[in-house]
Scaffold this active site. Structure first.
Site, mmCIF file in Angstrom:
data_model
loop_
_atom_site.group_PDB
_atom_site.id
_atom_site.type_symbol
_atom_site.label_atom_id
_atom_site.label_comp_id
_atom_site.label_asym_id
_atom_site.label_seq_id
_atom_site.Cartn_x
_atom_site.Cartn_y
_atom_site.Cartn_z
ATOM 1 N N HIS A 124 -24.069 34.333 -27.172
ATOM 2 C CA HIS A 124 -25.145 34.037 -26.221
ATOM 3 C C HIS A 124 -26.333 34.948 -26.507
ATOM 4 O O HIS A 124 -26.187 36.023 -27.094
ATOM 5 C CB HIS A 124 -24.691 34.249 -24.772
ATOM 6 C CG HIS A 124 -23.577 33.340 -24.347
ATOM 7 N ND1 HIS A 124 -23.766 32.011 -24.053
ATOM 8 C CD2 HIS A 124 -22.255 33.579 -24.179
ATOM 9 C CE1 HIS A 124 -22.619 31.469 -23.717
ATOM 10 N NE2 HIS A 124 -21.682 32.396 -23.787
ATOM 11 N N ALA A 179 -3.847 49.487 -31.328
ATOM 12 C CA ALA A 179 -3.811 48.358 -30.387
ATOM 13 C C ALA A 179 -4.829 48.533 -29.273
ATOM 14 O O ALA A 179 -5.055 49.644 -28.784
ATOM 15 C CB ALA A 179 -2.411 48.223 -29.793
ATOM 16 N N LYS A 199 -12.976 54.678 -32.735
ATOM 17 C CA LYS A 199 -13.420 55.850 -33.482
ATOM 18 C C LYS A 199 -12.308 56.345 -34.385
ATOM 19 O O LYS A 199 -11.121 56.136 -34.101
ATOM 20 C CB LYS A 199 -13.844 56.966 -32.525
ATOM 21 C CG LYS A 199 -15.040 56.616 -31.659
ATOM 22 C CD LYS A 199 -15.402 57.772 -30.731
ATOM 23 C CE LYS A 199 -16.610 57.414 -29.868
ATOM 24 N NZ LYS A 199 -16.964 58.526 -28.940
#
Length: 205
Positions: A124, A179, A199
């Site tokens: 968008h 994860a 990071k």
């Protein structure tokens, strides 16, 4: 009449055969030993854009085949006629949602955990007036102002479950993404990275 569900083993065998035909019908080029379990949504400009998959591609899609994914099905969506997806050899993924307007490159021996989302586009406009439809850069194509940038996932990368990979990033070879991470910037090779935003936590070499 009581509904009798089809055993998983029969559905798995059916979809292994069916999805070879389905991928060809959608214009997807693939190598040897394509294994796609259960239904996968292939939408958008598939057949116009380019999707090329190497050997030994393994994709599970819902139906509890991978317990982490439960019954979430995978999706491959090309959002433009110029979109490209190139996947190397020995790649595995489970219920992954892939949306590409530009280009996605996945190297060899890559594992992508359950329920990951890979988006090379914002989908968008940033400007709220454009989202309302009040302002358009091109009246013939309201999507021209949506930002998009290629994603590259290099060889031997492991991406944990429920990660989100966003536009313009490169994940370097042999790196591990923990994860639940949201990857907004490139990750170097040979490291462990995690978090939101993702990071580097450890360099492995």
């Amino acid at each position: 009449m009581k509904y009798i569900p089809t055993p998983n083993s029969i559905r798995i065998r059916f979809y292994r055969c069916y999805n070879r035909w389905y991928f060809r019908w959608k214009g997807i080029c693939f190598g040897r030993n394509l294994t796609v379990y259960n239904k996968v949504y292939v939408t958008g400009y598939a057949g116009v854009g380019r999707i090329a998959i190497g050997d030994n591609f393994h994709f599970t899609s819902g139906d509890g085949i991978n317990p982490i994914c439960r019954n979430l099905r995978g999706c491959i969506h090309l959002g433009s006629k110029q979109a490209e997806i190139v996947i190397g050899n020995n790649v595995g993924m489970s219920s992954t949602c892939i949306w590409v307007n530009n280009r996605l490159t996945i190297g060899n021996n890559v594992n992508i955990g359950g329920n990951c989302t890979i988006l090379d586009t914002d989908t968008h406009q940033i400007d709220y007036q454009s989202r309302r439809g009040e302002k358009r850069a091109d009246s013939n194509n309201p999507y021209t102002t949506i930002q998009s940038a290629p994603i590259t996932i290099e060889d031997d990368v492991w991406i944990g479950a429920n990660c989100i990979i966003l536009k313009g990033v490169t994940i370097g070879a042999r790196s591990v993404v923990g994860a639940g991470s949201v990857v907004t910037k490139s990750i170097p090779a040979d490291c462990i990275a995690a978090g939101n935003p993702c990071k580097v936590l450890k360099i492995m070499k």
